[in-house]
Enzyme design. Sequence first.
Site, PDB file in Angstrom:
ATOM      1  N   CYS A  77       0.813  -1.226   0.000  1.00 13.25           N
ATOM      2  CA  CYS A  77       0.000   0.000   0.000  1.00 13.25           C
ATOM      3  C   CYS A  77       0.843   1.271   0.000  1.00 13.25           C
ATOM      4  O   CYS A  77       0.323   2.359  -0.235  1.00 13.25           O
ATOM      5  CB  CYS A  77      -0.951   0.006   1.201  1.00 13.25           C
ATOM      6  SG  CYS A  77      -2.132  -1.343   1.143  1.00 13.25           S
ATOM      7  N   HIS A  80      -3.212   7.343   3.375  1.00 15.84           N
ATOM      8  CA  HIS A  80      -3.617   6.076   2.756  1.00 15.84           C
ATOM      9  C   HIS A  80      -5.014   5.737   3.276  1.00 15.84           C
ATOM     10  O   HIS A  80      -5.296   5.855   4.466  1.00 15.84           O
ATOM     11  CB  HIS A  80      -2.620   4.979   3.126  1.00 15.84           C
ATOM     12  CG  HIS A  80      -3.061   3.608   2.715  1.00 15.84           C
ATOM     13  ND1 HIS A  80      -3.538   3.342   1.455  1.00 15.84           N
ATOM     14  CD2 HIS A  80      -3.124   2.434   3.403  1.00 15.84           C
ATOM     15  CE1 HIS A  80      -3.858   2.061   1.376  1.00 15.84           C
ATOM     16  NE2 HIS A  80      -3.625   1.484   2.554  1.00 15.84           N
ATOM     17  N   ASN A 121     -10.135   0.307   0.401  1.00 17.63           N
ATOM     18  CA  ASN A 121      -8.673   0.335   0.394  1.00 17.63           C
ATOM     19  C   ASN A 121      -8.191  -0.126  -0.986  1.00 17.63           C
ATOM     20  O   ASN A 121      -8.279  -1.302  -1.315  1.00 17.63           O
ATOM     21  CB  ASN A 121      -8.140  -0.590   1.496  1.00 17.63           C
ATOM     22  CG  ASN A 121      -6.619  -0.601   1.555  1.00 17.63           C
ATOM     23  OD1 ASN A 121      -5.946  -0.085   0.672  1.00 17.63           O
ATOM     24  ND2 ASN A 121      -6.083  -1.210   2.605  1.00 17.63           N
TER      25      ASN A 121
HETATM   26  C1  LIG Z   1     -10.202  -5.596   9.720  1.00 17.07           C
HETATM   27  C2  LIG Z   1     -10.772  -4.728  10.828  1.00 17.07           C
HETATM   28  C3  LIG Z   1     -11.776  -3.766  10.261  1.00 17.07           C
HETATM   29  C4  LIG Z   1     -11.454  -5.615  11.852  1.00 17.07           C
HETATM   30  O1  LIG Z   1     -11.953  -4.821  12.897  1.00 17.07           O
HETATM   31  P1  LIG Z   1     -11.702  -5.255  14.411  1.00 17.07           P
HETATM   32  O2  LIG Z   1     -12.442  -4.320  15.253  1.00 17.07           O
HETATM   33  O3  LIG Z   1     -10.226  -5.352  14.609  1.00 17.07           O
HETATM   34  O4  LIG Z   1     -12.378  -6.640  14.431  1.00 17.07           O
HETATM   35  P2  LIG Z   1     -11.747  -8.041  14.846  1.00 17.07           P
HETATM   36  O5  LIG Z   1     -10.770  -8.510  13.815  1.00 17.07           O
HETATM   37  O6  LIG Z   1     -11.287  -7.945  16.273  1.00 17.07           O
HETATM   38  O7  LIG Z   1     -13.025  -8.899  14.791  1.00 17.07           O
HETATM   39  C5  LIG Z   1     -14.092  -8.667  15.685  1.00 17.07           C
HETATM   40  C6  LIG Z   1     -15.191  -9.626  15.299  1.00 17.07           C
HETATM   41  O8  LIG Z   1     -15.768  -9.192  14.056  1.00 17.07           O
HETATM   42  C7  LIG Z   1     -15.775 -10.281  13.156  1.00 17.07           C
HETATM   43  N1  LIG Z   1     -15.663  -9.790  11.791  1.00 17.07           N
HETATM   44  C8  LIG Z   1     -14.569  -9.675  11.029  1.00 17.07           C
HETATM   45  N2  LIG Z   1     -14.902  -9.213   9.820  1.00 17.07           N
HETATM   46  C9  LIG Z   1     -16.238  -9.027   9.830  1.00 17.07           C
HETATM   47  C10 LIG Z   1     -17.167  -8.565   8.898  1.00 17.07           C
HETATM   48  N3  LIG Z   1     -16.806  -8.182   7.659  1.00 17.07           N
HETATM   49  N4  LIG Z   1     -18.469  -8.500   9.258  1.00 17.07           N
HETATM   50  C11 LIG Z   1     -18.867  -8.860  10.467  1.00 17.07           C
HETATM   51  N5  LIG Z   1     -18.032  -9.318  11.415  1.00 17.07           N
HETATM   52  C12 LIG Z   1     -16.726  -9.389  11.092  1.00 17.07           C
HETATM   53  C13 LIG Z   1     -14.610 -11.143  13.576  1.00 17.07           C
HETATM   54  O9  LIG Z   1     -14.784 -12.465  13.108  1.00 17.07           O
HETATM   55  C14 LIG Z   1     -14.712 -11.054  15.065  1.00 17.07           C
HETATM   56  O10 LIG Z   1     -15.703 -11.914  15.522  1.00 17.07           O
HETATM   57  P3  LIG Z   1     -15.472 -12.777  16.859  1.00 17.07           P
HETATM   58  O11 LIG Z   1     -15.299 -11.762  17.960  1.00 17.07           O
HETATM   59  O12 LIG Z   1     -16.717 -13.569  16.943  1.00 17.07           O
HETATM   60  O13 LIG Z   1     -14.239 -13.578  16.612  1.00 17.07           O
HETATM   61  C15 LIG Z   1      -9.648  -3.943  11.535  1.00 17.07           C
HETATM   62  O14 LIG Z   1      -8.876  -4.803  12.300  1.00 17.07           O
HETATM   63  C16 LIG Z   1      -8.775  -3.220  10.577  1.00 17.07           C
HETATM   64  O15 LIG Z   1      -9.189  -2.309   9.888  1.00 17.07           O
HETATM   65  N6  LIG Z   1      -7.483  -3.571  10.536  1.00 17.07           N
HETATM   66  C17 LIG Z   1      -6.551  -2.925   9.662  1.00 17.07           C
HETATM   67  C18 LIG Z   1      -6.687  -3.499   8.304  1.00 17.07           C
HETATM   68  C19 LIG Z   1      -5.945  -2.705   7.290  1.00 17.07           C
HETATM   69  O16 LIG Z   1      -6.001  -1.509   7.288  1.00 17.07           O
HETATM   70  N7  LIG Z   1      -5.230  -3.408   6.415  1.00 17.07           N
HETATM   71  C20 LIG Z   1      -4.544  -2.840   5.351  1.00 17.07           C
HETATM   72  C21 LIG Z   1      -3.328  -2.133   5.821  1.00 17.07           C
HETATM   73  S1  LIG Z   1      -2.634  -1.337   4.459  1.00 17.07           S
END
Ligand SMILES: CC(C)(COP(=O)(O)OP(=O)(O)OC[C@H]1O[C@@H](n2cnc3c(N)ncnc32)[C@H](O)[C@@H]1OP(=O)(O)O)[C@@H](O)C(=O)NCCC(=O)NCCS
Length: 321
Positions: free
Chosen positions: A114, A248, A278
């Site tokens: 990214c 970003h 993204n």
């Molecule tokens: C991916 C992201 C949105 C997830 O949000 P989060 O608050 O961290 O959520 P978690 O990963 O802790 O998951 C929480 C719960 O939501 C669930 N979940 C994940 N994706 C989901 C979706 N699309 N819809 C519903 N629930 C979802 C998980 O399974 C988890 O369930 P559980 O508690 O039963 O296990 C967040 O971690 C994020 O944005 N990370 C950075 C990603 C990024 O920017 N990547 C690129 C970098 S360049």
Amino acid sequence: MKYAKIVATGSYLPKRVLTNTELEKMVDTTDEWIRSRVGIKSRHIVSDGETLLDMLAESAKLIIERAGIKPNDVDGIVVGTTSNDYIFPSAANLLQARLGITNHCGTFDVQAACSGFIYAMSIAEQYIKTGKMKNVLVLGGEAISHYINWKDRGTCVLFGDGAGGVLLTGSDEPGIVSTHIHSDGQYKELLYAANHWHEEGDMVKRPQIVMEGKEVFKVAVNTLNDIVTEVLEENNLDKSEITWLVPHQANMRIITATAKKLGMPMDRVIVTVDTHGNTSAASIPLAFDTAVTDGRIKQGDLVLMEAFGGGFTWGSALIKM
Ligand SMILES: CC(C)(COP(=O)(O)OP(=O)(O)OC[C@H]1O[C@@H](n2cnc3c(N)ncnc32)[C@H](O)[C@@H]1OP(=O)(O)O)[C@@H](O)C(=O)NCCC(=O)NCCS
């Protein structure tokens, strides 16, 4: 030439829009979850044989037209991408032919996930400042939807396709003030797409993105805070002197945290993650072109671009418009 100056911008988004409501039918997710956790309402996805090269070419044609130059005036092309259709030739090389550039200028891709566009800007800036190149097309583009596991709700709701870029030209007037690129290769397991094709039933499947979202989130927020401090200190700037932040576009919560660190009100932060998702290396040039085209970013403004991506890689560019 003392500076590399941005003289034109351009971008392209595929026509096909994938909404959260459609994703609700594909995986166990909700529009509410995606909006509240990430800030995305919809994203654009390539369809009907549309390729990365098509998106790069549309962006580049617009940039060349807006710059008022001829294709053969371009004497370098640098593309940040992770999703070229070919292992080789590079997307930049393919683009040179598509644009009808016959002057044998140097072309290459930069792979920094990214952060690819920031890395590409940083490299192009060096060629211009040393006088090796005068007009460099710098692009970021991704057909990243090809590498999505559409059964993984943790990743498939996050990404989108698109392309964008700028023409950098040698100038004695201020342009890029400073660029900063960094990486730490120990985090591969948190975010990667291995170049392994695999069989699923009678289908051969492309490589897919694997991510530990929560862990990536933590490192991203801390690293982006460091980026801001580095740029301000190196340029003896106060944070109030930055006119626009072009971050970003990965997650609205990460963007908000970085803006807070800068003490920047959200109306001075360019946000496109809500409708682009993204788009990896394309996200900054897409957001930048949006804000230049709609008149928010103007001549004389001081713009801070910052990126973070797989590896991890990260970086920034401070630009006097
Ligand atoms: C991916 C992201 C949105 C997830 O949000 P989060 O608050 O961290 O959520 P978690 O990963 O802790 O998951 C929480 C719960 O939501 C669930 N979940 C994940 N994706 C989901 C979706 N699309 N819809 C519903 N629930 C979802 C998980 O399974 C988890 O369930 P559980 O508690 O039963 O296990 C967040 O971690 C994020 O944005 N990370 C950075 C990603 C990024 O920017 N990547 C690129 C970098 S360049």
